[in-house]
Design an enzyme around this catalytic site. Structure first.
Site, short mmCIF file in Angstrom:
data_model
loop_
_atom_site.label_atom_id
_atom_site.label_comp_id
_atom_site.label_asym_id
_atom_site.label_seq_id
_atom_site.Cartn_x
_atom_site.Cartn_y
_atom_site.Cartn_z
N PRO A 2 9.36 7.71 2.53
CA PRO A 2 9.49 8.72 1.46
C PRO A 2 8.14 8.95 0.79
CG PRO A 2 11.14 6.98 1.23
CD PRO A 2 10.16 6.52 2.26
N GLU A 3 7.79 10.22 0.61
CA GLU A 3 6.54 10.57 -0.04
C GLU A 3 6.86 11.26 -1.38
OE1 GLU A 3 3.86 12.58 2.70
OE2 GLU A 3 4.76 11.56 4.40
N ARG A 111 14.43 -2.20 6.41
CA ARG A 111 13.23 -2.82 6.99
C ARG A 111 12.53 -3.78 6.04
NH1 ARG A 111 10.04 1.63 10.36
NH2 ARG A 111 8.92 -0.25 10.97
N ARG A 150 -17.40 12.66 -0.84
CA ARG A 150 -16.59 11.74 -0.03
C ARG A 150 -16.94 11.95 1.44
NH1 ARG A 150 -12.70 8.79 -3.17
NH2 ARG A 150 -12.32 7.83 -1.15
#
Ligand SMILES: [Zn+2]
Length: 266
Positions: A2-3, A111, A150
């Site tokens: 899930p994000e 899990r 970055r």
């Protein structure tokens, strides 16, 4: 996993069901899940009232009556739901929070990668997180400042929770498609125009997915969302790109699959 949109959907549902409830009982079936908690969940949590529920990155954050916070990270396969205490037992429930009205909030996780923390303040657990991509204060200019300088591949950077909180594999792939950037492009090679397009694409895919209650994947770990029907590239290897018709390709970056259109994304 899930994000941001999936966790946001769960949080909105919990806001309707558990706010104001006192947690009267905690049962931990899988102790490793709570071992890294700064405070003892079993002894310190019972008696506390849930005052507010919100999301930070991929964490569910419960603000409690004593000022402490209960945090849940769903990781790969976690789900939190509320049911009657006499609902059928679920063998995958790892932590049960008994509520004063007789219901239970259950943390189910086949899990077992999920984590539960009880902390005197949220920063103890969340201090490493970067900005919220949908925060009204997180402007395009702030994103430019953050990404300028970055180096390294863009997709892992988007998934780095200290760079941006809440974006994972699905939404990184979908945002990079919308911005027409290949997942292996290096951040230092992106033009300002591409960076701006990426900022807008991240916002667009996250907002759209929240509108659709997130994405339900074939693994069935998260259910009730329909953003999977709007996927342009994610999990669509070999299927035609919705823009140009080229077959979507899949590559591995780290251990994770990445999907992109070889024609639209450069
Ligand atoms: Zn294409």
């Amino acid at each position: 996993m899930p994000e941001l949109p999936e966790v946001e959907t769960i949080v909105r549902s919990l806001q309707k069901t558990v706010i104001g409830q006192r947690i009267v009982r905690v049962v931990v079936e899988w102790p490793p899940m709570v071992q890294r908690s700064p405070l003892n969940v079993l002894t310190e949590l019972p008696g506390q009232r849930i005052q507010e529920v919100h999301r930070r990155g991929k964490y569910i954050v419960f603000s409690l009556s004593t000022g402490a916070v209960l945090l849940i990270h769903l990781k790969m396969s976690g789900r939190v739901y509320v049911c009657a205490a006499d609902a059928p037992p679920d063998p995958y429930v790892r932590v049960t929070f008994g509520l004063e009205d007789g219901r239970e909030m259950r943390f189910r996780d086949p899990r077992k990668f999920g984590r539960v923390y009880l902390a005197p303040d949220a920063s103890r657990v969340l201090g490493h997180l970067g900005p919220e991509p949908l925060d009204e204060h997180f402007t395009e200019e702030m994103f430019l400042v953050r990404i300028n300088g970055r180096r390294g591949m863009i997709k892992p950077l988007l998934m780095d929770q200290s760079f941006l909180a809440g974006v994972g594999n699905i939404y990184a792939d979908e945002a990079l498609f919308q911005a027409r950037i290949r997942p292996r492009r290096r951040a230092e090679t992106l033009s300002e125009e591409e960076k701006r397009a990426l900022y807008r694409a991240i916002q667009r895919v996250l907002i759209r997915s929240i509108e659709l209650n997130g994405a339900t994947l074939a693994d069935g770990m998260y259910q009730g969302g329909s953003f999977q029907n709007d996927f342009c590239v994610y999990s669509r290897e070999g299927q035609p790109c919705p823009t140009c018709g080229s077959p979507i390709e899949r590559i591995k970056i780290g251990q994770r699959s990445s999907y992109f259109c070889p024609t639209c994304q450069t």
